[in-house]
Design an enzyme around this catalytic site. Structure first.
Site, PDB file in Angstrom:
ATOM      1  N   LYS A  51      15.069  83.255  34.139  1.00 30.12           N
ATOM      2  CA  LYS A  51      16.186  82.644  34.883  1.00 30.12           C
ATOM      3  C   LYS A  51      15.914  82.689  36.387  1.00 30.12           C
ATOM      4  CE  LYS A  51      19.120  81.348  31.659  1.00 30.12           C
ATOM      5  NZ  LYS A  51      19.102  79.938  31.226  1.00 30.12           N
ATOM      6  N   TYR A  95      18.633  91.926  29.004  1.00 29.37           N
ATOM      7  CA  TYR A  95      18.364  90.503  29.300  1.00 29.37           C
ATOM      8  C   TYR A  95      16.871  90.316  29.581  1.00 29.37           C
ATOM      9  CZ  TYR A  95      19.868  85.788  30.471  1.00 29.37           C
ATOM     10  OH  TYR A  95      20.059  84.421  30.486  1.00 29.37           O
TER      11      TYR A  95
HETATM   12  P1  NAP Z   1      22.862  77.711  22.561  1.00 27.79           P
HETATM   13  O1  NAP Z   1      24.003  76.986  22.012  1.00 27.79           O
HETATM   14  O2  NAP Z   1      22.048  78.541  21.626  1.00 27.79           O
HETATM   15  O3  NAP Z   1      21.936  76.693  23.369  1.00 27.79           O
HETATM   16  C1  NAP Z   1      20.578  76.947  23.675  1.00 27.79           C
HETATM   17  C2  NAP Z   1      19.836  75.706  23.318  1.00 27.79           C
HETATM   18  O4  NAP Z   1      18.454  75.784  23.705  1.00 27.79           O
HETATM   19  C3  NAP Z   1      19.857  75.439  21.804  1.00 27.79           C
HETATM   20  O5  NAP Z   1      20.284  74.126  21.583  1.00 27.79           O
HETATM   21  C4  NAP Z   1      18.398  75.613  21.433  1.00 27.79           C
HETATM   22  O6  NAP Z   1      17.997  74.856  20.316  1.00 27.79           O
HETATM   23  C5  NAP Z   1      17.745  75.097  22.690  1.00 27.79           C
HETATM   24  N1  NAP Z   1      16.310  75.355  22.677  1.00 27.79           N
HETATM   25  C6  NAP Z   1      15.635  76.513  22.495  1.00 27.79           C
HETATM   26  N2  NAP Z   1      14.308  76.290  22.499  1.00 27.79           N
HETATM   27  C7  NAP Z   1      14.137  74.948  22.684  1.00 27.79           C
HETATM   28  C8  NAP Z   1      13.010  74.091  22.777  1.00 27.79           C
HETATM   29  N3  NAP Z   1      11.750  74.565  22.692  1.00 27.79           N
HETATM   30  N4  NAP Z   1      13.215  72.761  22.975  1.00 27.79           N
HETATM   31  C9  NAP Z   1      14.451  72.260  23.067  1.00 27.79           C
HETATM   32  N5  NAP Z   1      15.564  73.012  22.981  1.00 27.79           N
HETATM   33  C10 NAP Z   1      15.406  74.347  22.793  1.00 27.79           C
HETATM   34  O7  NAP Z   1      23.343  78.742  23.712  1.00 27.79           O
HETATM   35  P2  NAP Z   1      24.100  78.517  25.095  1.00 27.79           P
HETATM   36  O8  NAP Z   1      24.661  79.862  25.410  1.00 27.79           O
HETATM   37  O9  NAP Z   1      24.990  77.328  25.046  1.00 27.79           O
HETATM   38  O10 NAP Z   1      22.898  78.269  26.115  1.00 27.79           O
HETATM   39  C11 NAP Z   1      22.798  77.115  26.940  1.00 27.79           C
HETATM   40  C12 NAP Z   1      22.291  77.518  28.308  1.00 27.79           C
HETATM   41  O11 NAP Z   1      23.287  78.275  28.969  1.00 27.79           O
HETATM   42  C13 NAP Z   1      21.035  78.379  28.301  1.00 27.79           C
HETATM   43  O12 NAP Z   1      20.204  78.019  29.376  1.00 27.79           O
HETATM   44  C14 NAP Z   1      21.593  79.763  28.513  1.00 27.79           C
HETATM   45  O13 NAP Z   1      20.663  80.676  29.058  1.00 27.79           O
HETATM   46  C15 NAP Z   1      22.696  79.434  29.503  1.00 27.79           C
HETATM   47  N6  NAP Z   1      23.702  80.482  29.680  1.00 27.79           N
HETATM   48  C16 NAP Z   1      24.395  80.963  28.620  1.00 27.79           C
HETATM   49  C17 NAP Z   1      25.320  81.972  28.823  1.00 27.79           C
HETATM   50  C18 NAP Z   1      26.072  82.562  27.663  1.00 27.79           C
HETATM   51  O14 NAP Z   1      26.579  83.679  27.807  1.00 27.79           O
HETATM   52  N7  NAP Z   1      26.198  81.893  26.546  1.00 27.79           N
HETATM   53  C19 NAP Z   1      25.552  82.461  30.117  1.00 27.79           C
HETATM   54  C20 NAP Z   1      24.841  81.928  31.174  1.00 27.79           C
HETATM   55  C21 NAP Z   1      23.906  80.933  30.949  1.00 27.79           C
HETATM   56  P3  NAP Z   1      17.774  75.630  18.894  1.00 27.79           P
HETATM   57  O15 NAP Z   1      19.072  76.260  18.540  1.00 27.79           O
HETATM   58  O16 NAP Z   1      17.314  74.554  18.010  1.00 27.79           O
HETATM   59  O17 NAP Z   1      16.700  76.673  19.160  1.00 27.79           O
END
Ligand code: NAP
Length: 255
Positions: free
Chosen positions: A162, A155
């Site tokens: 984070k 990570y």
């Molecule tokens: P996701 O669907 O890939 O979402 C991440 C989003 O961030 C995407 O829409 C991405 O857009 C956007 N992003 C990246 N760079 C950006 C920028 N410069 N400006 C605007 N948007 C941007 O993945 P997710 O897992 O749902 O993640 C959402 C949140 O949950 C994140 O903060 C992640 O760390 C957190 N989280 C996820 C998990 C997990 O296991 N999935 C666990 C804990 C926390 P693009 O695709 O266009 O780059």
């Protein structure tokens, strides 16, 4: 309905697996009117297609590294929606090569990019969201992960981002509390999405959690969305600066 008549904005929808998307859908089911943002043209079509199933949300481009785009988003929200009750930050990015080897090899540029997109953006968003919430208070929610509290293999730089995000939640909660605005984090357990798929050995992380978490299973998007509703709604009106773990209890384990 938990969000009846409430207006919200959701950052971070990439596709139907995105945590942001599932939260947005649940918020609309609970009566909210939404603005959704997407990062670039590559994602626009996806977001517009998904949004067809919602009640005509405002859809706006926003790369969170660009101040002018953030300003424009909130100016549009003010003009078209008249104010805001909640904002969801579900945005994170680190270069794939930084999520592969050892943290000690993190590049300066890779470090700064991860911090800018994944942590600073919350403060930038809160700055513009807060004035739109001042009439009746509001709720700002950031999505975080245990890798900001403990070392999780691979990570790396995202864990450090984070940690900054988690602390930003607390400083923002202290700043905005007197204006009736709450700021909280939801720490989701690992769930397969576009972003998490970029973390080396992600399926091992899922397996490890299934074996060790008190509930002996992984969590899914729907469970994250339900907990998010609590933090966005009046149900959590006495809660701010908090990190709520939705991870089958994994974070309590020492051994
Ligand atoms: P996701 O669907 O890939 O979402 C991440 C989003 O961030 C995407 O829409 C991405 O857009 C956007 N992003 C990246 N760079 C950006 C920028 N410069 N400006 C605007 N948007 C941007 O993945 P997710 O897992 O749902 O993640 C959402 C949140 O949950 C994140 O903060 C992640 O760390 C957190 N989280 C996820 C998990 C997990 O296991 N999935 C666990 C804990 C926390 P693009 O695709 O266009 O780059």
């Amino acid at each position: 309905m938990l969000l009846n008549g409430k207006k919200g904005i959701v950052f971070g929808i990439a596709n139907k697996r995105s945590l942001a998307w599932v939260i947005a859908r649940r918020a609309v089911e609970e009566g909210a009117t939404l603005a959704l943002t997407y990062q670039g043209e590559r994602i626009e079509e996806n977001v517009r297609e998904l949004a067809e199933s919602l009640n005509d949300p405002l859809i706006l481009p926003c790369d969170v590294t660009k101040n002018d785009e953030i300003e424009t988003v909130f100016a549009e929200v003010k003009e078209k929606m008249g104010g805001l009750d909640f904002a969801v930050h579900a945005v994170a990015f680190a270069r794939r090569e930084e999520l592969d080897g050892e943290f000690v090899n993190t590049s300066r540029e890779g470090y700064l990019i991860a911090q800018e997109v994944s942590a600073y953006s919350l403060t930038a968003i809160a700055k513009y969201a807060a004035p739109l919430m001042e009439a009746s208070g509001g709720s700002i929610l950031a999505l975080t992960y245990l890798g900001g509290e403990r070392v999780i293999p691979h990570y790396n730089v995202m864990g450090v981002a984070k940690a900054a995000l988690d602390m930003s939640v607390r400083y923002l909660a202290a700043d905005l509390g007197p204006r009736g605005i709450r700021v909280n984090a939801l720490s989701a357990g690992p769930i397969k999405t576009l972003s998490s798929a970029g973390i080396k050995g992600f399926s091992k992380i899922l397996e490890h959690m299934r074996e060790r978490a008190p509930l002996r299973r992984n969590v899914d998007q729907a469970e994250v969305a339900d907990a998010a509703l609590f933090l966005l709604s009046n149900m959590s009106r006495g809660v701010t600066g908090e990190t709520l773990h939705v991870d089958s209890g994994y974070h309590i384990m020492g051994m």
